[in-house]
Each structure stands twice: as C-alpha cells, then as structure tokens.
Design a protein around this motif. Structure first.
Motif, PDB file in Angstrom:
ATOM      1  N   ALA A  78       0.823  -1.210   0.000  1.00 50.95           N
ATOM      2  CA  ALA A  78       0.000   0.000   0.000  1.00 50.95           C
ATOM      3  C   ALA A  78       0.857   1.260   0.000  1.00 50.95           C
ATOM      4  N   ASP A  79       1.972   1.235   0.749  1.00 47.68           N
ATOM      5  CA  ASP A  79       2.785   2.454   0.799  1.00 47.68           C
ATOM      6  C   ASP A  79       3.510   2.686  -0.530  1.00 47.68           C
ATOM      7  N   ASN A  82       1.004   4.248  -2.830  1.00 50.68           N
ATOM      8  CA  ASN A  82       0.815   5.665  -2.545  1.00 50.68           C
ATOM      9  C   ASN A  82       1.961   6.493  -3.117  1.00 50.68           C
ATOM     10  N   ARG A  83       3.183   5.975  -2.974  1.00 50.12           N
ATOM     11  CA  ARG A  83       4.318   6.760  -3.491  1.00 50.12           C
ATOM     12  C   ARG A  83       4.301   6.836  -5.015  1.00 50.12           C
ATOM     13  N   ARG A  88      -5.703   7.470  -0.914  1.00 48.34           N
ATOM     14  CA  ARG A  88      -7.052   7.000  -0.593  1.00 48.34           C
ATOM     15  C   ARG A  88      -7.522   7.590   0.728  1.00 48.34           C
ATOM     16  N   GLY A 108       1.172  13.495   6.162  1.00 47.16           N
ATOM     17  CA  GLY A 108       0.946  13.045   4.793  1.00 47.16           C
ATOM     18  C   GLY A 108       2.139  13.263   3.888  1.00 47.16           C
ATOM     19  N   VAL A 110       5.340  13.301   4.854  1.00 48.90           N
ATOM     20  CA  VAL A 110       6.582  12.743   5.395  1.00 48.90           C
ATOM     21  C   VAL A 110       7.270  11.808   4.402  1.00 48.90           C
ATOM     22  N   ALA A 111       6.451  10.976   3.730  1.00 52.09           N
ATOM     23  CA  ALA A 111       7.041   9.939   2.878  1.00 52.09           C
ATOM     24  C   ALA A 111       7.952  10.543   1.815  1.00 52.09           C
ATOM     25  N   ILE A 171      -4.154  13.501   2.079  1.00 51.35           N
ATOM     26  CA  ILE A 171      -3.682  12.743   0.922  1.00 51.35           C
ATOM     27  C   ILE A 171      -3.203  13.668  -0.189  1.00 51.35           C
ATOM     28  N   THR A 174       0.381  14.129   0.224  1.00 53.64           N
ATOM     29  CA  THR A 174       1.273  13.045  -0.177  1.00 53.64           C
ATOM     30  C   THR A 174       1.733  13.234  -1.617  1.00 53.64           C
TER      31      THR A 174
ATOM     32  N   PRO B 178      10.284  14.647  10.931  1.00 55.75           N
ATOM     33  CA  PRO B 178       9.379  13.912  10.025  1.00 55.75           C
ATOM     34  C   PRO B 178       9.158  12.465  10.477  1.00 55.75           C
ATOM     35  N   THR B 182       5.453  10.173  11.574  1.00 55.76           N
ATOM     36  CA  THR B 182       5.024   8.836  11.178  1.00 55.76           C
ATOM     37  C   THR B 182       4.814   7.951  12.408  1.00 55.76           C
ATOM     38  N   PRO B 194       0.009   3.469   5.746  1.00 58.50           N
ATOM     39  CA  PRO B 194       0.428   3.042   4.401  1.00 58.50           C
ATOM     40  C   PRO B 194      -0.219   3.887   3.309  1.00 58.50           C
ATOM     41  N   THR B 195      -1.450   4.367   3.537  1.00 57.99           N
ATOM     42  CA  THR B 195      -2.099   5.160   2.497  1.00 57.99           C
ATOM     43  C   THR B 195      -1.433   6.525   2.346  1.00 57.99           C
ATOM     44  N   LEU B 196      -0.533   6.856   3.265  1.00 58.18           N
ATOM     45  CA  LEU B 196       0.201   8.126   3.152  1.00 58.18           C
ATOM     46  C   LEU B 196       1.628   7.854   2.675  1.00 58.18           C
ATOM     47  N   GLY B 197       1.876   6.640   2.224  1.00 63.05           N
ATOM     48  CA  GLY B 197       3.157   6.352   1.590  1.00 63.05           C
ATOM     49  C   GLY B 197       4.263   5.941   2.535  1.00 63.05           C
ATOM     50  N   SER B 198       3.968   5.733   3.830  1.00 63.27           N
ATOM     51  CA  SER B 198       5.025   5.328   4.748  1.00 63.27           C
ATOM     52  C   SER B 198       4.848   3.866   5.131  1.00 63.27           C
ATOM     53  N   ASP B 199       5.968   3.186   5.357  1.00 62.52           N
ATOM     54  CA  ASP B 199       5.956   1.779   5.704  1.00 62.52           C
ATOM     55  C   ASP B 199       5.868   1.656   7.228  1.00 62.52           C
TER      56      ASP B 199
END
Lengths: 539, 318
Positions: A78-79, A82-83, A88, A108, A110-111, A171, A174, B178, B182, B194-199
């Motif tokens: 899922a991550d 998103n990247r 979602r 949001g 951070v990634a 989101i 992100t 940061p 998380t 996970p929906t925000l792109g972080s593991d």
C-alpha cells in the motif's frame, strides 16, 4: 471508453474479488481518464469500497489487473502504491486525533520529505528545513480545502465535515495524483456537502484525478464527469450522469427487481384500526456532531410489517439501534405498549419482546447452526434461571430449546439439514435465515430486521420475504429496514421513507410502491433543490 | 514554547541542587532513577508514541548490562567503549527480532514481547559458563574518569543524568522530526499510515531499535556501577515496572515519564518493608491509572491543579 484510450491514468481489467462464495467484484473493467472525476456508485454491498481497497493496495484481488500510468500495481504494498501517486481516504475520517490539524497534514508529506534518522534525532539544519518544508506543504493543502485558519487546533476538535476535508488535505499532501475518496459525504449536512463539492472541483481544477465513491446522488450529480455503476460485484452501467440516471438497469439495482415473484397483496384489513404496539415521538440520534436521526416520529401497529426505506446513511439503522437500546437517543421518547423504553439497556428491551436482527447478521461463525440458535434462547433463560441455570441446563429447559428450535427448523428447513455445520460455512442466504431464526428463539413480539436482503440473490430475497409474511400471519409484528424498496414494499403494510435522518414520505405500502417520487430518495432529488442549498451555503 | 525551553535549565538546576545538598541515600536513589529513566524514555517512544506494547523491555536492559560487562571483563577494553558496543549489539538484536515481532498486533504482540523477555532472562540464567547463571558474575570493572574510578553514587551521578538529558533531547527531536510524525501516526491510526506512503513496519522497527539502544546503555552503565550482575533484575517484573512508570508518566510525554520513574522509585522505597506486596500495589496503581487517568497519573494531577488555579484566578477580580 476503450482500452486503447491513451489518456487513461488507471486501467482496471477483469478484476474479481471472491470472499468464499461471495463475489464482491466480478470481472469488473473500466478506465479512469486523467483529470476527470469518476464516480463509483451502487447499492450497499455492490463492491465499491472493495474496488477502492484493491486500487490502493489494501487488498489483493482474486484475479484481474490494475495499471497506473502503465505500471501494474497489483501485489505492490500500500505504501509503494501511494508513493506511485494513488491516495485513498476512508469512510470514517480517520484523522490522527493525537495531533493538530497541521500535523495531520504534515504526516501526509513525510514519505517524500523524511530525511535520515540521524538528522531526525539530532535535529540539525537539514531536519529543521525538512520540517519547515512539511509545514509549507501542509499549509498549502489546508488553504486548498479551506482549513487554513484551523491549522493549530487539535484535529479531534473539528466537526465531521471538516475532518473529512482534513483527510483530503492529508492525501493531497502526499502528492498523489489520483485520489480515491470513499464516501466523503456520509453524515455531512447541506452546507458541509457544498464545501465538499467545491473542494472536489478545486482538486480537479488543480489537475488531480478523482475516483469518488458516494451515496448522495446530489453530490454525485454535481461533481461527476462520468459514473460507473456496480451492483452485486458486476458493472451494470457506465457513462455521463444523465445517461446513468435514466438507465433502467440502474433504477432496478437501486429500487429492487420488479420481476419479483412476490406479488403485492391486497390489505386484508385496515391496519389503521389496529392497536398501536409502539410509538416513537421526536426521536433524535446523534454521533458526536453528526445527526443521524432528526426528530422522527412514527407508529407501529400490532401485526403489521412496517418497512423503513431510504438510501445509505439516511438514518434507518440508527433508528433501529435506538429502539433496540444499542444507541442512546439524544432526544425523544419510545413507547412500547405503555412502557417508555428510550435509554434503557438493550437486554432489558429484548426481555420486553423487542428483538433486532442486525445488519451483517452477527452470527457466531465457529459455533454450529444448532448452537447459534440455542444461544438465542440463553438470554431469556439466564433471566429466568440465572447463570447457573445455563451452566447446568435443566431437562425442561433443554426440551424447551429443542421444541423452539424445531419451530425454527420448520420455518427454515435448510437449517435443519445444516444443524451441525459451523455457521461460518453457511451461504449468505442461509446465514440470514439463521440470524432471523436466532432472534425468533427469544419469542419476540416485535422483530426488527436490518437489511436482511444485503448481498443476497433475488430468489433468496424472495424466499426470506415470503417467510416474513408467514411470520406476520402468525401474529408477529415486524419492522423491516431495506434498501431494496420494491421487494420490501411488496410484503409491507405501511412504509416510511427516510432521507437525511428525516421522514420524507409515508403511507400504505401500495401507494408508496406506485409513487414515482420515491426514486428521488434513492437517486437524488431534483437539481433545483440542491441549487437553492448551494446558494444558501455561499451566502 | 517558553515553558518548553525552561525545562532543560530547570532540570539541570534541580539536579545541581540535589547533588550538593542531598544525602548519600538520596543521591543513590537519584542514580537509580536516572538509569530507569533511560529505559523508560525508550519504552515511551515505543509504547507511548508508536503505540506498540512491550512486556519484554528488561531484555534489552539485560543484554546491554551483560554484553558490556562481559566484553570489559574478558577482553579488557575500557567501559567507555564497551557501553556503546553493547548498545550496538542490543540495536542489532532489535533489528533482527523487530520484523518478526511486528508481524503481530495488539495482544499477540504483547505475548511475543513477553516471550522475548522470558527467553532472554532464561538464557541469562542457563548460560552458566558465560553469565555465571543464578550465582551472577562479579568483578566488573567500573567506569573511570582520568584514572579515578567512578565507584560512588556522587561520582556517577553527573554522568547518568547527563545521559538522561541527552536522551530526552534526542527523543524530543525525534518526535518533532518527520520520522516522529510517522511514529505518532502509527500510534494513532496504524492502518492509515500506508495510504500516506510510509511503511509502518519500518517505522516500528526503527523505534524498537532506538528504545533498545536506550535500554542497553542504561543496563550497561548499571553493570559497571554496581560491579556485580545476576539475572534477577532483568526479569519480567522489571519490564512490567517500566511499563507502570511509563503509564503513570502518561505514555507519550517524555518529561512526564521521568516524573513517573521518580514517583515509582520513591514509592517502591516506601513499600520495601512490605516485601512482595509491592507488586500488588503496582497492579492496582496501573489499573487505576489506565481507567481514570489515561494521559498519566501525574498529568491528570496537573490538570486538576491547573483547573483549581484557574478557578482561584477567576474568583479574584483582575
């Protein structure tokens, strides 16, 4: 849209999702064009949320492919997805309630701006700059959804509508290009919905692509470029809002099949002259800031089937829960015969003969069918004999359970065949019969059913509805909450139609069945109505 | 923010006053408080901010104590080097077990961490040839400063509190960085992360490693300070005690956790005459805190106090 269309951002091909025997999605294919708002609609249990889960990587489909910008995304975490650029939101706002509004949105981003762990621990120049950058991204996103003024408030202090917008901002931060919005309009009032619509339009104007799952048709009509309609896991229609709204298949999916074998019955006697079994006056149910049931008054007469209709989120289930004592009403009274029952605990209400068969059945999957039924009796047994009476069953109680169970088996013979099978292995229809049977074990005088037809095939629905008629003939009073309006109205004596927590229509079932305006309660009212709301909201 | 900036100088000032005016008993209690604080701060990051329960944190404390002592004893390196080495080893252990343990959630994770703690404790007891088993091992070289061994409470006091202050600083940095966002997001609503792109697993492992390193440093200093190690202090009882300290301090409040440690340490001193009954008392205290003061016993008292102060101010005309 053909698959050759090169502007497709997301291509969904032959996606199926099976949970045991249930086909939540069945060979669904569609494209999402860059820059459009595509709405995914369909009755409860159509597979919309499952589709979003698959597209965001929370679930892997049984079969099928999804490509985003040409990259296959099935099987990615899922991550990762998103990247790649897919964001979602959830049905509940799911905000981080330990953080401020701004911190929620910063999370949001951070990634893409995390930096190394060492710099985070020491908080030297780079980490400071990164936090500053996150803050900038967050403030831009908050301004976009109109929450800029509230950045420093604790996120949990926001009302539901603004929490949803916060979820959008999160989101958006992100950097996702494709936004999957899961029922953002649920539980919002008219003003909040207007802001929601404006925000979705603004997101599209900024070049983001949106897949919107929503039940409120006025929202759908105002923001959608195209609509895909799902029903029981199948794609049944696709096209512009106008086209979809007039598609007979869509109308049938929402209002129920007109080819039902259950014929409307002439009323045997005038229900209006029967005594009132239960009366609800000015009932209000709230969840935090959200008003689910708004000043509702209704009457239930002895020996009738009363059906309560309306789109998802109209307040039907909340009404049943309040009557059954599972939700404490915020206001109003509920009178069962001559006893006030609002606010008393659910087990006491059940003892008065008022039983709820909840939505989703709530069976005990690891127990056998026979044991599930016996459990339905234990509650009243415990009241009579105490805990010891259950731990060491007396012979007379045992006989009583067996006799009662035999009645249920006569009503639903399939359950007798499956008596020693675990409830978890039953099909949806059998499970529903067991759930009804378990409620009947308690000898109720009023039985409330919440969406018994959910996820069932038409023949099975007909069979169950026939049984309900049979129960009425035996003297049971029933309240039936249904989305499948046609089927419910065919067996009901009277009906109430809910929209946005209020009763919008009521009358004898026959009249409602023939009334064309009932469609509006499901497929959205006339546009003039929503237009005036818009004007009011912008003033 | 002004209050925030005041905390460090105020804490250091208070420590200096204690150092010069406290008696030996008081100073030795403060050293124990410092050692427990190090482990509790790490646990607060893990269980408080990231929401991942650990019932086996004493294991990392023990790993730190034994590895540092063993290396110093058998290879003869100065504790100044073996302490960081033991921290690295504990970090590697955390890095190795983290991905396995974090396949589990909630109750199951609690059971896994409990099992991990018990395994390490049993290993310390049974590996007699290396650890001396239940008899323990003595003769652990003390830390020394320019040739002067740090044997007494007064000698080690500035070091341990210096380390605590640095750990608080690092933890606060982490929380507002940061990565900290998380972590807190994982603690608040894990499934959204996970929906925000972080593991999420990466995040959890990171914080487990950091908290293991903190606990190991505390354990290692403890070993060189006491000079003798036996498996007793590294059992599940200590893990639970650490969790009580963190809970009383308010889970996700770094400074509050230090206050929690102080509270529990003094309490256990007063309860010493009652023997094992003290465990009963911790249990009751933990239940009371979880039900009535989910943000920590001390912060709840703070809320009560500030409400009282506000009432008082409102009554007096301004």
């Amino acid at each position: 849209m053909t698959s050759a269309d090169t502007s497709a951002l997301l291509t969904v091909r032959n996606v199926s999702m099976h949970f045991g025997g249930l086909k939540a999605l069945n060979d669904v294919s569609f494209d999402v064009i860059k820059g459009e708002v595509l709405s995914l609609i369909g009755p409860n249990g159509a597979g919309k949320t499952t589709m979003l889960k698959i597209a965001s990587g929370a679930q892997a489909p049984t079969t099928g492919k999804i490509a985003y910008k040409g990259t296959q995304i099935i099987g990615l975490s899922a991550d990762r997805i998103n990247r790649l650029g897919i964001g979602r939101t959830f049905q509940a706002a799911e905000i981080f309630d330990t953080m401020t509004v701004r911190e929620n949105v910063m999370t949001g981003a951070v990634a893409r701006e995390a930096g190394s762990v060492a710099s985070s621990l020491l908080y030297w120049g780079r980490a400071k700059q990164r936090v500053e950058k996150l803050r900038q991204i967050a403030d831009e996103a908050l301004d976009l959804v109109g929450l800029g003024d509230m950045a420093d408030l604790p996120a949990q202090d926001l009302p539901t509508g603004q929490q949803r917008l916060l979820g959008f901002a999160r989101i958006f931060a992100t950097g996702a290009e494709l936004l999957l919005l899961d029922e953002p309009g649920g539980g919002l009032n008219a003003v909040e919905k207007t802001r929601l619509i404006e925000t979705i339009r603004r997101l599209r104007d900024l070049g983001r692509t949106v897949i919107l799952v929503e039940h409120d048709m006025s929202v759908i009509a105002q923001v959608s470029d195209r609509i895909v309609v799902l029903d029981q896991g199948l794609k049944i229609s696709e096209g512009t809002p106008e086209k979809v709204k007039s598609d007979p298949k869509v109308i049938e999916a929402y209002l129920g099949t007109s080819a039902s074998t259950v014929a409307p019955k002439p009323q045997k006697d005038q229900p209006a002259f029967r005594p009132v079994e239960m009366e609800v006056v000015d009932l209000t149910v709230t969840y935090g800031q959200t008003v689910a049931v708004d000043n509702v008054s209704l009457k239930l007469r002895t020996g009738e089937i009363l059906t309560i209709l309306g789109a998802n989120g109209a307040g039907k289930s909340s009404l049943l829960k309040a009557i059954a004592g599972l939700e404490k009403p915020a206001g109003g009274t509920i009178k069962l015969r001559d006893k006030h029952i609002a606010g008393i605990p659910p087990d006491k209400i059940a003892a008065l003969g008022l039983c709820l068969t909840p939505e989703g059945r709530a069976l005990f999957p690891s127990l056998s069918v026979a044991d599930n039924l016996a459990l339905g009796r234990y509650v009243s047994l415990k009241r009579k004999r105490g805990l010891l009476g259950i731990l060491a069953l007396r012979q007379e109680d045992r006989d009583e359970i067996d006799a009662k169970r035999e009645e249920i088996y006569q009503l639903f013979p399939i359950l007798k065949e499956r008596a020693n099978q675990k409830a978890g292995t039953l099909s949806g229809g059998q499970g529903q019969m067991l759930a009804i049977g378990r409620s009947l074990m308690n000898d109720p005088s009023i039985l409330m059913l919440d969406e018994p037809s959910l996820g069932l095939a038409p023949q099975v629905i007909d069979e169950i509805l026939h049984k309900l008629e049979h129960l009425r003939e035996q003297g049971l009073t029933l309240i039936l909450v249904e989305q499948n309006a046609s089927a419910a109205l065919r067996i009901a004596d009277r009906g109430y139609v809910f929209s946005s927590g209020r009763i919008s229509m009521q009358g004898p079932a026959q009249d409602l069945l023939e009334d064309p305006s009932i469609r509006d309660a499901y497929l959205g009212g006339d546009d003039a109505n929503t237009q005036t709301l818009r004007v009011n909201a912008t003033q | 923010m002004t209050l925030h900036d005041f905390r460090y100088p105020a804490a250091i000032l208070a420590l200096i006053i204690c150092y010069f005016f406290g008696d030996t008993y008081f100073i030795s209690l403060l050293v124990i408080i410092a050692l427990h604080s190090m482990a509790a701060i790490g646990l607060s990051l893990l269980s408080g901010y990231a929401g991942q329960i650990s019932l086996g944190h004493a294991a990392f404390y023990g790993i730190g104590a034994y590895t540092s002592a063993l290396i110093a004893l058998h290879i003869g390196i100065t504790p100044w080097i073996t302490i960081p080495m033991s921290a690295v080893i504990a970090g590697i252990v955390a890095w190795a077990v983290g991905p396995i343990m974090f396949r589990l959630k909630g109750h199951h994770l609690a059971m896994a961490t409990l099992a991990f703690g018990i395994i390490v404790h049993v290993a310390l007891v049974e590996m007699r040839g290396i650890t001396g088993g239940p008899n323990g091992m003595g003769g652990i070289p003390p830390l020394s400063f320019f040739g002067t061994p740090l044997l007494f409470d007064e000698d080690i006091f500035p070091l341990v509190w210096g380390v605590v202050i640095v750990m608080i600083l690092l933890s606060e940095n982490l929380i507002r960085s940061p990565h900290g966002f998380t972590l807190r997001a994982v603690g608040a609503r894990e499934h959204v992360v996970p929906t925000l792109g972080s593991d999420t697993n990466k995040s959890k492992c990171l914080v487990l490693i950091i908290s293991a390193v903190f606990a190991a440093i505390a354990g290692a200093i403890y070993g060189h300070y006491i000079g003798y190690l036996s498996p007793g202090p590294f059992s599940t009882t200590f893990s639970v005690k650490l969790l009580v300290m963190v809970a009383i301090g308010g889970f996700s409040r770094i400074w509050g956790v230090v206050l929690g440690v102080i509270f529990v340490t003094f309490l256990s001193e007063w309860l010493k005459p009652f023997g094992n009954v003290e465990l009963l008392f911790y249990g009751a205290l933990l239940i009371f805190t979880m039900i009535y003061c989910p943000n920590g016993l001390l912060s709840q008292l703070g809320v009560v106090a500030s409400n009282a102060a506000r009432n008082l101010r409102q009554r007096t005309p301004s």
